[in-house]
Structures are given as structure tokens and as C-alpha cells.
Design an enzyme around this catalytic site. Structure first.
Site, PDB file in Angstrom:
ATOM      1  N   SER A  50     -68.971  36.253  62.957  1.00  0.00           N
ATOM      2  CA  SER A  50     -68.979  37.164  61.813  1.00  0.00           C
ATOM      3  C   SER A  50     -68.041  36.641  60.747  1.00  0.00           C
ATOM      4  O   SER A  50     -67.091  35.901  61.053  1.00  0.00           O
ATOM      5  CB  SER A  50     -68.513  38.559  62.253  1.00  0.00           C
ATOM      6  OG  SER A  50     -68.250  39.386  61.142  1.00  0.00           O
ATOM      7  N   TYR A  87     -62.229  43.917  66.445  1.00  0.00           N
ATOM      8  CA  TYR A  87     -63.474  43.216  66.127  1.00  0.00           C
ATOM      9  C   TYR A  87     -63.172  41.878  65.447  1.00  0.00           C
ATOM     10  O   TYR A  87     -63.694  40.822  65.840  1.00  0.00           O
ATOM     11  CB  TYR A  87     -64.341  44.085  65.221  1.00  0.00           C
ATOM     12  CG  TYR A  87     -65.666  43.459  64.853  1.00  0.00           C
ATOM     13  CD1 TYR A  87     -66.746  43.522  65.720  1.00  0.00           C
ATOM     14  CD2 TYR A  87     -65.838  42.813  63.629  1.00  0.00           C
ATOM     15  CE1 TYR A  87     -67.971  42.958  65.382  1.00  0.00           C
ATOM     16  CE2 TYR A  87     -67.050  42.244  63.283  1.00  0.00           C
ATOM     17  CZ  TYR A  87     -68.120  42.321  64.162  1.00  0.00           C
ATOM     18  OH  TYR A  87     -69.322  41.754  63.819  1.00  0.00           O
TER      19      TYR A  87
END
Length: 257
Positions: A147, A160
């Protein structure tokens, strides 16, 4: 001689988190490129639907319900794939999740489940499938879905972001160690794409305007736009590329918040 091959004919690809969103799109794209695709996730009804979709379009696919945070389940699944397909040429580590908590509010349980799902599962899958590829003796390709949060500080949450940053660095180390075995390891780092998980966020006009303000292409991504980069990495076209992360982000990482 000078035409790179993006074909995945006669390849077997395993895709985690394949029932929906990015994993579903990648599974469909790999099948359309000619691969036999093995879909993994914990949700059987989604796996059935995606598998049927691929087969209806003339592709080869089957699924195995698997919790990729459990090493014994991973091993049992790999055994099933080898018994059924005889080999594994490609692994896509896509399984992932997020819990949007401020840093001061993150619990130990939240940290653990995010790390287990986003990072530990990718390592265990890579380790177990890497052993298979090594024994096969003809290399292979591993691609993880990271990501932009692994590169840039975002409001997606500390756990995350940390898991995705670690995934990017793990990609480099595995590529360094396993290059001698012909195993290439890369990752792609998406920004915002239209998926079931982002639907509510992107429906918020204020939030969407903030996203677009830092995205040079001024739009969110469509899932089909991840397929080309993925196929490049796992096909002969990317045969001299390893240890790399490609941000598929509409230019976001050259701008940032």
C-alpha cells in the site's frame, strides 16, 4: 526476440484474499492471461462466486477455503494444490485488513490481528510456497499487495501503515535471499481503488475531495488498473525485475498529504 511475453499459459497461480476486491480482480486477470488460478480465503461463498465467474469466461480455477494466518492450514492447502495441479509458479499475497484507530487507541488485539493478517500471513505463505518453488527447481514469482501507506504517513492507522512498510522491506529481503533460486519477489502498492471496503469512505464527498486533492490523476483507481502491473511482475515480461515495489497510485506518492 524483442517481444516480451505477458502470457501466463501453463502457469499455476495461488491468490490469497481472492473472494472480493483486489484479490478477486487479480485472480480474474491472471486467469484471463492464461493461468490456472487457485483462490484462497476464509469466505467460501465469495470464493465460489469468483471461481464460477472465471470458469464462465473460459478460465481455469478452483478454490480452497483457507485461513492464511494459520501455518498448518497453509501447509494443508499447499498439499492440496500440489496434489491437484502438480506445481505452484506464482503466489499473490493479497489477504489484508485494517482497523482505523488513532495511535493512542490501538489495542494489543488490534495490533496483533492486523500484523498477522497483513504481514505474518504473507511471510508464511511466501516461506511455504518458496520452499515448493525451490524444490521444483525452475524458480517462480511472488507478488505481495502492499500500500502507499507503507511509504507515506496516512490516516489509515499506525498498525496498518507499519504492516505495509514491513511488507515492502520483507519483499526486498526475500528477493535478495531467494534470487539465487530464480524466485523473484516484488510488490505493488495501491492508493484508493473502488472496492467494497472503500465504498463507504469514498461516498463521503469531503473525504473524497481530500483524496483527489493529493492525487495528480484526480481520480480513484479502478480494479482493472492493478491487473497490468501484476501480470508484468509475474510474467516473463518482468523476468529481470525483483525486490521492487510499484506504487499504482495515480501519482499520489510523488505528492502526499
Amino acid at each position: 526476440m524483442y517481444q516480451p511475453s505477458f502470457s501466463l499459459e501453463n502457469k499455476t497461480a495461488v491468490v490469497t484474499g481472492a473472494g472480493r476486491g483486489i484479490g478477486k480482480a487479480l485472480a480474474i486477470g491472471l486467469a484471463e492471461a492464461g493461468a490456472e488460478v487457485v483462490l484462497l480465503s476464509r469466505t467460501e461463498n465469495e470464493l465460489k462466486e469468483t471461481t464460477a465467474f472465471i470458469k464462465d469466461r473460459g478460465g481455469e480455477a478452483y478454490y480452497v477455503v483457507t485461513d492464511v494466518t494459520d501455518r498448518e492450514e497453509i501447509r494443508r492447502t499447499i498439499d492440496k494444490v500440489i496434489n491437484n495441479s502438480g506445481k505452484i509458479d506464482i503466489l499473490i499475497n493479497n489477504a489484508g485488513m485494517n482497523i482505523r484507530s488513532k495511535a493512542e487507541d490501538v489495542t494489543d488485539a488490534e495490533w496483533s490481528v492486523i500484523m498477522d493478517t497483513n504481514l505474518k500471513s504473507a511471510f508464511m505463505m511466501s516461506q511455504e510456497v518458496g520452499n515448493v518453488m525451490r524444490a521444483q527447481g525452475n524458480g517462480g514469482s511472488i507478488l505481495s499487495v502492499s500500500s502507499v501507506a507503507g511509504q507515506t504517513a496516512l490516516r489509515t492507522g499506525v498498525a496498518y501503515g507499519a504492516s505495509k512498510a514491513a511488507l515492502i522491506h520483507m519483499t526486498k529481503i526475500l528477493a535478495f535471499e531467494w534470487g539465487k533460486d530464480g524466485i523473484r519477489v516484488n510488490s505493488i502498492g495501491p492508493w484508493y481503488f473502488e472496492t467494497p471496503l472503500t465504498e463507504k469512505l469514498l461516498a463521503d464527498e469531503k473525504y473524497l475531495s481530500e483524496i483527489l486533492a493529493v492525487t495528480p490523476l484526480n481520480r480513484v483507481g479502478q480494479l482493472k488498473e492493478l491487473i497490468g502491473p501484476a501480470i508484468f511482475f509475474v510474467s516473463e515480461a518482468g523476468s529481470y525485475v525483483t525486490g521492487q515495489t510499484l506504487f499504482v497510485d495515480g501519482g499520489m506518492t510523488i505528492n502526499g498529504f
